[in-house]
Design an enzyme around this catalytic site. Structure first.
Site, PDB file in Angstrom:
ATOM      1  N   CYS A  20      -3.961 -17.206  19.420  1.00 25.82           N
ATOM      2  CA  CYS A  20      -2.996 -16.308  18.748  1.00 25.82           C
ATOM      3  C   CYS A  20      -1.709 -17.039  18.405  1.00 25.82           C
ATOM      4  O   CYS A  20      -0.901 -16.541  17.621  1.00 25.82           O
ATOM      5  CB  CYS A  20      -2.596 -15.141  19.644  1.00 25.82           C
ATOM      6  SG  CYS A  20      -3.924 -14.102  20.171  1.00 25.82           S
ATOM      7  N   HIS A  30      -9.498 -13.580  21.382  1.00 26.39           N
ATOM      8  CA  HIS A  30     -10.129 -14.910  21.491  1.00 26.39           C
ATOM      9  C   HIS A  30     -11.031 -15.056  22.703  1.00 26.39           C
ATOM     10  O   HIS A  30     -11.689 -16.075  22.870  1.00 26.39           O
ATOM     11  CB  HIS A  30      -9.039 -15.998  21.451  1.00 26.39           C
ATOM     12  CG  HIS A  30      -8.296 -15.996  20.155  1.00 26.39           C
ATOM     13  ND1 HIS A  30      -7.120 -15.277  19.958  1.00 26.39           N
ATOM     14  CD2 HIS A  30      -8.609 -16.541  18.955  1.00 26.39           C
ATOM     15  CE1 HIS A  30      -6.735 -15.416  18.708  1.00 26.39           C
ATOM     16  NE2 HIS A  30      -7.616 -16.182  18.081  1.00 26.39           N
ATOM     17  N   CYS A  52      -7.631 -12.945  26.491  1.00 25.77           N
ATOM     18  CA  CYS A  52      -7.069 -12.450  25.228  1.00 25.77           C
ATOM     19  C   CYS A  52      -8.158 -11.629  24.546  1.00 25.77           C
ATOM     20  O   CYS A  52      -9.278 -12.127  24.364  1.00 25.77           O
ATOM     21  CB  CYS A  52      -6.656 -13.634  24.352  1.00 25.77           C
ATOM     22  SG  CYS A  52      -6.485 -13.172  22.620  1.00 25.77           S
ATOM     23  N   LYS A 101      -7.036  -2.086   6.810  1.00 21.52           N
ATOM     24  CA  LYS A 101      -7.995  -2.787   5.955  1.00 21.52           C
ATOM     25  C   LYS A 101      -9.395  -2.658   6.534  1.00 21.52           C
ATOM     26  O   LYS A 101     -10.350  -2.401   5.822  1.00 21.52           O
ATOM     27  CB  LYS A 101      -7.592  -4.253   5.885  1.00 21.52           C
ATOM     28  CG  LYS A 101      -7.340  -4.735   4.458  1.00 21.52           C
ATOM     29  CD  LYS A 101      -7.528  -6.208   4.383  1.00 21.52           C
ATOM     30  CE  LYS A 101      -6.314  -6.963   3.946  1.00 21.52           C
ATOM     31  NZ  LYS A 101      -6.284  -8.359   4.174  1.00 21.52           N
ATOM     32  N   HIS A 113       4.223   1.286   2.063  1.00 15.93           N
ATOM     33  CA  HIS A 113       5.353   0.550   1.469  1.00 15.93           C
ATOM     34  C   HIS A 113       5.888   1.313   0.258  1.00 15.93           C
ATOM     35  O   HIS A 113       7.092   1.401   0.041  1.00 15.93           O
ATOM     36  CB  HIS A 113       4.914  -0.841   1.010  1.00 15.93           C
ATOM     37  CG  HIS A 113       4.202  -1.636   2.063  1.00 15.93           C
ATOM     38  ND1 HIS A 113       2.888  -2.009   1.954  1.00 15.93           N
ATOM     39  CD2 HIS A 113       4.626  -2.099   3.265  1.00 15.93           C
ATOM     40  CE1 HIS A 113       2.534  -2.687   3.025  1.00 15.93           C
ATOM     41  NE2 HIS A 113       3.563  -2.748   3.851  1.00 15.93           N
ATOM     42  N   HIS A 153       0.836  -1.201   0.000  1.00 15.23           N
ATOM     43  CA  HIS A 153       0.000   0.000   0.000  1.00 15.23           C
ATOM     44  C   HIS A 153       0.872   1.253   0.000  1.00 15.23           C
ATOM     45  O   HIS A 153       2.100   1.165  -0.139  1.00 15.23           O
ATOM     46  CB  HIS A 153      -0.996  -0.015   1.160  1.00 15.23           C
ATOM     47  CG  HIS A 153      -0.371  -0.075   2.529  1.00 15.23           C
ATOM     48  ND1 HIS A 153       0.520   0.860   2.974  1.00 15.23           N
ATOM     49  CD2 HIS A 153      -0.503  -0.970   3.542  1.00 15.23           C
ATOM     50  CE1 HIS A 153       0.906   0.571   4.204  1.00 15.23           C
ATOM     51  NE2 HIS A 153       0.310  -0.545   4.574  1.00 15.23           N
ATOM     52  N   LYS A 173      -4.626   5.924  11.229  1.00 17.92           N
ATOM     53  CA  LYS A 173      -3.768   4.935  10.578  1.00 17.92           C
ATOM     54  C   LYS A 173      -4.531   4.275   9.438  1.00 17.92           C
ATOM     55  O   LYS A 173      -5.740   4.100   9.528  1.00 17.92           O
ATOM     56  CB  LYS A 173      -3.405   3.860  11.603  1.00 17.92           C
ATOM     57  CG  LYS A 173      -1.965   3.933  12.072  1.00 17.92           C
ATOM     58  CD  LYS A 173      -1.645   2.785  12.967  1.00 17.92           C
ATOM     59  CE  LYS A 173      -0.582   1.917  12.329  1.00 17.92           C
ATOM     60  NZ  LYS A 173       0.039   1.003  13.257  1.00 17.92           N
ATOM     61  N   CYS A 233      -1.474 -17.661  24.511  1.00 14.40           N
ATOM     62  CA  CYS A 233      -2.813 -17.804  23.941  1.00 14.40           C
ATOM     63  C   CYS A 233      -2.718 -18.776  22.772  1.00 14.40           C
ATOM     64  O   CYS A 233      -2.015 -18.494  21.789  1.00 14.40           O
ATOM     65  CB  CYS A 233      -3.361 -16.453  23.467  1.00 14.40           C
ATOM     66  SG  CYS A 233      -4.902 -16.640  22.533  1.00 14.40           S
TER      67      CYS A 233
HETATM   68  N1  MSP Z   1       9.032  -7.318   7.930  1.00 14.16           N
HETATM   69  C1  MSP Z   1       9.220  -6.194   8.782  1.00 14.16           C
HETATM   70  C2  MSP Z   1      10.493  -5.461   8.451  1.00 14.16           C
HETATM   71  C3  MSP Z   1      11.732  -6.281   8.492  1.00 14.16           C
HETATM   72  S1  MSP Z   1      13.113  -5.375   7.992  1.00 14.16           S
HETATM   73  C4  MSP Z   1      14.413  -6.307   8.374  1.00 14.16           C
HETATM   74  C5  MSP Z   1       8.054  -5.225   8.632  1.00 14.16           C
HETATM   75  N2  MSP Z   1       7.323  -5.323   7.527  1.00 14.16           N
HETATM   76  S2  MSP Z   1       6.069  -4.381   7.164  1.00 14.16           S
HETATM   77  O1  MSP Z   1       5.484  -4.949   5.975  1.00 14.16           O
HETATM   78  O2  MSP Z   1       5.217  -4.229   8.280  1.00 14.16           O
HETATM   79  O3  MSP Z   1       6.659  -3.031   6.748  1.00 14.16           O
HETATM   80  C6  MSP Z   1       6.835  -1.960   7.638  1.00 14.16           C
HETATM   81  C7  MSP Z   1       7.364  -0.785   6.857  1.00 14.16           C
HETATM   82  O4  MSP Z   1       6.445  -0.428   5.807  1.00 14.16           O
HETATM   83  C8  MSP Z   1       7.529   0.501   7.648  1.00 14.16           C
HETATM   84  O5  MSP Z   1       8.700   0.536   8.404  1.00 14.16           O
HETATM   85  C9  MSP Z   1       7.522   1.508   6.505  1.00 14.16           C
HETATM   86  O6  MSP Z   1       8.717   1.430   5.810  1.00 14.16           O
HETATM   87  C10 MSP Z   1       6.418   0.969   5.625  1.00 14.16           C
HETATM   88  N3  MSP Z   1       5.101   1.456   6.068  1.00 14.16           N
HETATM   89  C11 MSP Z   1       4.006   0.694   6.349  1.00 14.16           C
HETATM   90  N4  MSP Z   1       2.961   1.526   6.645  1.00 14.16           N
HETATM   91  C12 MSP Z   1       3.356   2.815   6.575  1.00 14.16           C
HETATM   92  C13 MSP Z   1       2.694   4.060   6.666  1.00 14.16           C
HETATM   93  N5  MSP Z   1       1.419   4.179   6.957  1.00 14.16           N
HETATM   94  N6  MSP Z   1       3.413   5.176   6.421  1.00 14.16           N
HETATM   95  C14 MSP Z   1       4.721   5.132   6.053  1.00 14.16           C
HETATM   96  N7  MSP Z   1       5.367   3.961   5.942  1.00 14.16           N
HETATM   97  C15 MSP Z   1       4.769   2.796   6.332  1.00 14.16           C
HETATM   98  O7  MSP Z   1       7.880  -4.408   9.515  1.00 14.16           O
END
Ligand code: MSP
Length: 655
Positions: free
Chosen positions: A129, A147, A144, A300, A21, A18, A297, A126
């Site tokens: 979870c 659950h 929890c 979904k 990312h 999204h 935030k 749990c």
């Molecule tokens: N898999 C772990 C990271 C491991 S790195 C060794 C993880 N993955 S994640 O899919 O949750 O990705 C988190 C990252 O996605 C955040 O640190 C950021 O880079 C990006 N973002 C996810 N949501 C975001 C926002 N709403 N706003 C800005 N960036 C965000 O954590």
């Protein structure tokens, strides 16, 4: 030559990519491109994080095996990046054999050094979870929250990494290296985390009885390693640790890029893990804030997840990338809204940058047959003050971009873009042309075109396709290998006189802000139909009989033409009037006095295509003669200009 290794987090594959990312990855891409532009040897890594129980649960929900599931979602990430102009050099997946080998080698090394130990762990578990919960996670009834059952108190042996041993070293390292973690607010957050007490050692395993989807511990086949010890190591796997050539070249030049949600793993777990494994730590951890939607935030369940591809399709990739970098102050949270995106697109891209290109190209065609004029000696711009401003703006742009202050960097570059637009107005090339001052005119136009070439190079990290289009419109070809950014900032005169320019430029057409309610409501539709039914099928012709109706011949007397606004200045003696210069494809621009000041700024008009009544008898308006009339439509609270729905040649007749 310097080197630069930039990484994004590896994204979990339990959700589709999204806006969040996309933001991190586009920032990493812009940084990688910026360093390539500076001539640095650059390596850019992204990828996916594919182990752990959350992934197993997501696969079960999707009725597939973990392997099939991770293959599908990982491919969605991998395939998205080229669509967003992302130029990563590698894409790592934690389920690849190369990664398993490296994780096991690091685990063995740290275990042999005595920094991994087995300990009995007792906690609240749990079964729903499939994880331990703390007292704080439970609801008021001690259950929890997901659950609705009380967790079981279980005891389980697990492996722990002796993180606490490195706490003192880490604090000293952060204090001795002020930009190890940046911006400063996150550095301070980590320092206060370290000051709060002794760090817990990090649990790094799960017994296979609970989780098999992970990398087996090399020293105990009854366990897999859990989440962070697996994920963080991707950064060195991709460089081929321990003896890969990339590792030797790039590791000491590492810049990690993450959002604030994963600050602790990157600022505390990772450096202490590296230290325990006898490896040097990274150079910078760069931490950005969160994109929010209406101050909440994205999630979904709230249905407010912003899809990057939809925005790309609606507004164009480069406008989307520009907006992300321009709008978020790096390190702070920012609110996403399409209205804000449209505002930036219309103001910065269509009005400022797009108009500069369309006006200057149109004038060069008119005055010099579409070729770069020869200004004589090409050592300095025609206007020294403009030269000084340009050097400062470009210098600041490069310095701020390198420090990840993207919004301010772009603002600095736009100071130059706006100064160039003002320079067009102030030097009035149409007057120089009318008065036959060809030498001066060549100097002015050359200065503009040369500065525009520099602007084109500088926007490449953020808007690559636009930069390439602008360079092509200026008769060149964007060739990274031949760019010398430092020389471009300081020097002048790179553009060859005689170079043939493109016929015209329409980089960023203005767009309408999104409407909350796009489709008419069913009730309104029904009313409309009823109204249509009540109307007679055809209106009676007969102009002669109907008062206020004209014949076709009368209409033909009107000469309506489409023209491009080259300049607009406030009328010196009338608050509501602009004195506008419109390119109608004639020898010199048309001067039209227009009552538009109540609703428009001069910059709103620049570069716009407008419809002009071209055969109105000239008439003086407070001392300025108007040679025509610009057509506009009044609406509640404002006014809209009449225009063609796409670009047309200046002077095109409306019929
Ligand atoms: N898999 C772990 C990271 C491991 S790195 C060794 C993880 N993955 S994640 O899919 O949750 O990705 C988190 C990252 O996605 C955040 O640190 C950021 O880079 C990006 N973002 C996810 N949501 C975001 C926002 N709403 N706003 C800005 N960036 C965000 O954590």
């Amino acid at each position: 030559m310097s080197r630069f290794f930039i990484t994004t987090p590896i994204y979990y594959v339990n959700a589709k990519p999204h806006l969040g990312h996309a933001y991190t990855t586009i920032v990493a891409d812009s940084l990688a491109r910026f360093h390539r532009l500076c001539g640095d040897e650059t390596f850019f890594l992204t990828g996916t994080d594919e182990h752990g129980d959350k992934i197993v649960q997501a696969a079960e929900k999707a009725a597939s095996t973990p392997q099939q599931y991770v293959d599908t979602v990982s491919a969605q990430f991998r395939d998205l990046w080229p669509e967003l102009g992302v130029t990563n050099d590698d894409f790592i997946r934690t389920t690849e054999p190369r990664h398993r080998q490296v994780v096991q080698a690091v685990l063995q090394k740290v275990y042999d050094a005595g920094d991994i130990y087995l300990k009995n762990y007792e906690g609240l578990y749990c079964y729903g979870c499939e994880q331990f919960l703390t007292e704080k996670d439970l609801d008021a009834d001690g259950c929890c929250p997901d659950h609705k059952v009380p967790p079981a108190r279980i005891s389980e042996a697990n492996y722990f990494f002796r993180m606490s041993k490195y706490q003192g070293w880490l604090k000293e390292h952060i204090l001795a290296n002020p930009d190890f973690i940046r911006p400063e607010r996150y550095r301070n957050e980590v320092l206060s985390m370290l000051d709060m007490g002794v760090l817990d050692d990090l649990c790094i395993s799960r017994p296979k009885s609970r989780l098999t989807w992970g990398i087996e511990l090399p020293f105990d086949t009854g366990y897999v390693t859990y989440v962070w010890f697996d994920a963080l190591i991707n950064y060195i796997t991709a460089l081929g640790w321990p003896d890969g050539e990339l590792f030797a070249r790039f590791w000491e030049h590492t810049d990690h890029l993450v959002a604030k949600d994963i600050l602790k793993p990157h600022a505390v777990f990772w450096p202490t893990m590296l230290r325990a494994a006898g490896l040097p730590v990274y150079r910078h951890l760069n931490v950005h804030g969160y994109w929010l939607v209406k101050d909440t935030k994205m999630s979904k369940s709230l249905g407010n997840v912003v899809e990057p591809l939809a925005l790309k399709d609606r507004y164009g990739l480069d406008a989307f990338r520009y907006f992300l970098l321009r709008e978020m102050r790096f390190g702070r949270d920012a609110s996403f809204s399409e209205d804000a995106l449209v505002g930036r697109l219309n103001a910065d891209l269509a009005n400022d940058l797009g108009n500069l290109f369309s006006r200057v190209l149109a004038m060069t065609h008119k005055y010099f047959g579409g070729q770069v004029p020869d200004p004589g000696a090409r050592t300095a711009p025609a206007d020294p003050a403009l030269g000084e401003l340009a050097r400062n703006a470009l210098d600041n742009y490069a310095a701020l971009f390198g420090r990840l202050e993207f919004g301010q960097a772009l603002e600095s570059l736009w100071e130059l873009v706006r100064a160039l637009n003002k320079y067009v107005d102030a030097s009035a090339p149409w007057t120089l042309f009318k008065e036959g001052r060809t030498g001066e005119l060549a100097g002015v136009m050359y200065t503009l075109l040369e500065m525009m070439r520099k602007v084109a190079l500088c926007v490449w990290p953020v808007m690559p396709a636009t930069a390439e289009a602008m360079t092509a419109q200026l008769g060149g070809r964007f060739d990274l290998a031949r760019v010398d950014l430092d020389a471009e900032i300081r020097g002048f005169g790179g553009l060859e006189p005689g170079t043939v320019l493109a016929a015209g430029s329409n980089l960023f057409p203005r767009v309408e802000p999104p409407r909350e309610e796009a489709a008419p409501r069913p009730a309104a539709k029904a009313k409309e139909k009823a109204r249509e039914k009540a109307q007679p099928a055809k209106a009676a012709p007969a102009a002669q009989q109907t008062p206020g109706v004209i014949d076709f011949a009368d209409f033909q007397k009107l000469d309506l033409r489409v023209g491009t606004v080259l300049a607009a200045e406030p009328h010196p003696d009338a608050d509501r009037l602009f004195v506008v210069q419109v390119d109608l494809g004639e020898e010199t621009p048309r001067q039209v006095v227009a009552g538009l000041r109540e609703f428009f700024q001069a910059e709103d008009l620049l570069g716009r295509q407008v419809v002009v009544v071209a055969n109105l008898a000239p008439r003086p308006l407070r001392g300025k003669t108007s040679h025509g009339m610009i057509l506009a439509v009044r609406r509640e609270g404002g006014m809209e200009l009449l225009t063609a729905s796409g670009p047309v040649a200046p002077g095109a007749k409306v019929s």
